[in-house]
Write a protein that holds these residues in place. Structure first.
Motif, mmCIF file in Angstrom:
data_model
loop_
_atom_site.group_PDB
_atom_site.id
_atom_site.type_symbol
_atom_site.label_atom_id
_atom_site.label_comp_id
_atom_site.label_asym_id
_atom_site.label_seq_id
_atom_site.Cartn_x
_atom_site.Cartn_y
_atom_site.Cartn_z
ATOM 1 N N CYS A 1 -10.031 -4.742 9.004
ATOM 2 C CA CYS A 1 -8.684 -4.767 8.418
ATOM 3 C C CYS A 1 -8.236 -3.392 7.904
ATOM 4 O O CYS A 1 -7.179 -3.277 7.281
ATOM 5 N N SER B 1 -0.752 -4.157 1.294
ATOM 6 C CA SER B 1 -0.755 -4.411 2.734
ATOM 7 C C SER B 1 -1.110 -3.165 3.531
ATOM 8 O O SER B 1 -0.727 -3.028 4.678
ATOM 9 N N PHE C 1 -3.442 -0.280 -3.331
ATOM 10 C CA PHE C 1 -4.147 0.576 -4.299
ATOM 11 C C PHE C 1 -5.199 1.448 -3.623
ATOM 12 O O PHE C 1 -5.756 2.329 -4.249
ATOM 13 N N SER C 2 -5.463 1.221 -2.341
ATOM 14 C CA SER C 2 -6.481 2.012 -1.645
ATOM 15 C C SER C 2 -5.827 3.152 -0.861
ATOM 16 O O SER C 2 -5.057 2.929 0.079
ATOM 17 N N SER D 1 -0.051 1.752 -5.348
ATOM 18 C CA SER D 1 0.132 1.025 -6.614
ATOM 19 C C SER D 1 -0.634 -0.287 -6.591
ATOM 20 O O SER D 1 -0.942 -0.826 -5.535
ATOM 21 N N ASP D 2 -0.922 -0.747 -7.783
ATOM 22 C CA ASP D 2 -1.533 -2.062 -7.923
ATOM 23 C C ASP D 2 -0.459 -3.110 -7.605
ATOM 24 O O ASP D 2 0.716 -2.898 -7.909
ATOM 25 N N ARG E 1 0.295 -5.695 -9.017
ATOM 26 C CA ARG E 1 0.940 -6.292 -10.201
ATOM 27 C C ARG E 1 1.945 -5.356 -10.842
ATOM 28 O O ARG E 1 2.607 -5.717 -11.810
ATOM 29 N N PRO F 1 0.161 -9.859 3.083
ATOM 30 C CA PRO F 1 -0.953 -10.429 3.839
ATOM 31 C C PRO F 1 -2.063 -10.835 2.861
ATOM 32 O O PRO F 1 -1.832 -10.869 1.649
ATOM 33 N N TYR F 2 -3.235 -11.091 3.353
ATOM 34 C CA TYR F 2 -4.302 -11.581 2.469
ATOM 35 C C TYR F 2 -4.674 -10.528 1.427
ATOM 36 O O TYR F 2 -5.348 -9.554 1.725
ATOM 37 N N SER F 3 -4.205 -10.701 0.201
ATOM 38 C CA SER F 3 -4.570 -9.749 -0.858
ATOM 39 C C SER F 3 -4.478 -10.345 -2.259
ATOM 40 O O SER F 3 -5.142 -9.854 -3.174
ATOM 41 N N TYR G 1 -7.506 -10.945 -4.545
ATOM 42 C CA TYR G 1 -8.282 -9.868 -5.155
ATOM 43 C C TYR G 1 -7.882 -9.639 -6.612
ATOM 44 O O TYR G 1 -8.414 -8.743 -7.256
HETATM 45 C C1 LIG Z 1 -7.645 -7.996 3.578
HETATM 46 S S1 LIG Z 1 -6.725 -6.520 3.313
HETATM 47 C C2 LIG Z 1 -5.169 -7.029 3.939
HETATM 48 C C3 LIG Z 1 -4.315 -5.910 4.398
HETATM 49 C C4 LIG Z 1 -4.376 -5.489 5.806
HETATM 50 N N1 LIG Z 1 -3.098 -4.850 6.111
HETATM 51 C C5 LIG Z 1 -4.636 -6.612 6.808
HETATM 52 O O1 LIG Z 1 -3.707 -7.130 7.420
HETATM 53 O O2 LIG Z 1 -5.776 -6.957 7.011
HETATM 54 C C6 LIG Z 1 -6.454 -6.572 1.542
HETATM 55 C C7 LIG Z 1 -5.691 -5.391 1.023
HETATM 56 O O3 LIG Z 1 -5.399 -5.603 -0.352
HETATM 57 C C8 LIG Z 1 -5.520 -4.367 -1.035
HETATM 58 N N2 LIG Z 1 -5.702 -4.680 -2.463
HETATM 59 C C9 LIG Z 1 -6.675 -5.401 -3.046
HETATM 60 N N3 LIG Z 1 -6.482 -5.493 -4.368
HETATM 61 C C10 LIG Z 1 -5.344 -4.814 -4.644
HETATM 62 C C11 LIG Z 1 -4.615 -4.559 -5.834
HETATM 63 N N4 LIG Z 1 -5.024 -5.024 -7.022
HETATM 64 N N5 LIG Z 1 -3.475 -3.868 -5.751
HETATM 65 C C12 LIG Z 1 -3.041 -3.378 -4.547
HETATM 66 N N6 LIG Z 1 -3.706 -3.566 -3.394
HETATM 67 C C13 LIG Z 1 -4.842 -4.298 -3.430
HETATM 68 C C14 LIG Z 1 -6.719 -3.708 -0.355
HETATM 69 O O4 LIG Z 1 -6.790 -2.334 -0.582
HETATM 70 C C15 LIG Z 1 -6.468 -4.078 1.108
HETATM 71 O O5 LIG Z 1 -5.691 -3.111 1.754
#
Ligand SMILES: C[S@@+](CC[C@H](N)C(=O)[O-])C[C@H]1O[C@@H](n2cnc3c(N)ncnc32)[C@H](O)[C@@H]1O
Length: 272
Positions: free
Chosen positions: A22, A57, A78-79, A102-103, A105, A121-123, A126
């Motif tokens: 991902c 995302s 955030f990454s 950014s986070d 939230r 998407p899936y996030s 977390y």
């Molecule tokens: C499973 S990936 C999904 C995004 C990816 N574009 C995809 O389709 O697979 C989860 C994403 O959520 C981000 N993420 C996790 N916790 C987060 C937070 N607290 N704030 C912002 N981004 C976050 C991760 O860095 C990662 O890019």
């Protein structure tokens, strides 16, 4: 930023640097493929010139998909390593994408009613609570705008062994002729556990990589649905990641998702 969030951020950066699937930008997308990936049922209508926020995302998948469909795209994550993939994809296709670290939230950098679409998407699994995310999404989304949210099916979360998924997944030992094990409390904010804390995946060179997975949290169905309804959202459609293949070999991905749909997808409209 609390310790879990900091820890998760580091883990995400490491996963991306290790070539986690991902974190691979979709540099082979076409507008047709992008439409099929993002909006196969045409719920979003005309996407050209719409202002889209791809929320938490990063990775160069959804952002470039919307850009190829003519949207004005902003992506947050955030990454930094994930966001580098969005930059790479935007350069490959010569598309402008606004990229913001950014986070999820904290969307304070955006105005009220700034976006037509928020695509997450899936996030959300977390973060331990959904409330700040929903507050911010409802603030930055225009009335009549659409929020797409993917999250873990809370009834089956934790019933697989590690952070892997997809066709290479093979967990015959999980089935045991009875069912996939559901053993964790059904509780919002619960720190989801896996018997193997690593994500195991195959990198581009074909090598199996093992990396510690980020912490995930459970969000119950009532927390998600009530949280959205209370903020004036109306459900348009719900999808499940499943298939009708119960006769496949127990322990394969096909069988698992025929029994236990791992992900749910909501299409929700901010009421006019
Ligand atoms: C499973 S990936 C999904 C995004 C990816 N574009 C995809 O389709 O697979 C989860 C994403 O959520 C981000 N993420 C996790 N916790 C987060 C937070 N607290 N704030 C912002 N981004 C976050 C991760 O860095 C990662 O890019």
């Amino acid at each position: 930023m609390n310790k879990t969030t900091k820890d998760n951020e580091k883990k995400w950066d490491k996963l991306v640097l290790s070539d986690v699937p991902c974190g691979r930008p979709k540099i082979d997308l076409t507008p047709k493929k992008a439409k099929a990936m993002l909006d196969k049922d045409g719920i979003l209508g005309k996407i050209k010139n719409k202002k889209v926020l791809c929320l938490a995302s990063g990775g160069g998948q959804q952002s470039i998909g919307f850009a190829l469909l003519g949207a004005k795209v902003t992506v947050t994550d955030f990454s930094l390593e994930q966001l580098k993939q969005d930059k790479l994809a935007s350069e490959k296709f010569s598309k402008d994408i606004r990229i913001i670290k950014s986070d999820m939230r904290d969307l304070s950098m955006f105005k009220n009613n700034e976006f037509d679409i928020v695509y997450q998407p899936y996030s959300i699994n977390y973060v331990p609570k959904t409330d700040k995310v929903f507050d911010e999404v409802s603030r930055v989304l225009k009335k009549g705008g659409i929020y797409h949210l993917m999250f873990h099916n809370p009834f089956v979360q934790g019933s697989w062994k590690d952070g892997c998924w997809g066709s290479k997944w093979n967990k015959k030992e999980l089935w045991k002729g009875k069912g996939y094990p559901i053993w964790q409390p059904y509780k919002d904010g619960y720190k989801s556990k896996t018997t193997d804390p690593s994500w195991n995946f195959v990198n581009k060179e074909g090598k199996v990589v093992k990396r510690k997975g980020p912490q995930e949290f459970k969000h119950t169905l009532s927390t998600v649905l009530n949280g959205l309804v209370q903020r004036g959202f109306k459900l348009i459609q719900m999808d499940e990641h499943t298939q009708n293949n119960y006769k496949s070999v127990p322990g394969t991905w096909e069988h698992y998702i025929s029994v236990a749909p791992p992900w749910l997808f909501l299409w929700i409209m901010k009421e006019k």
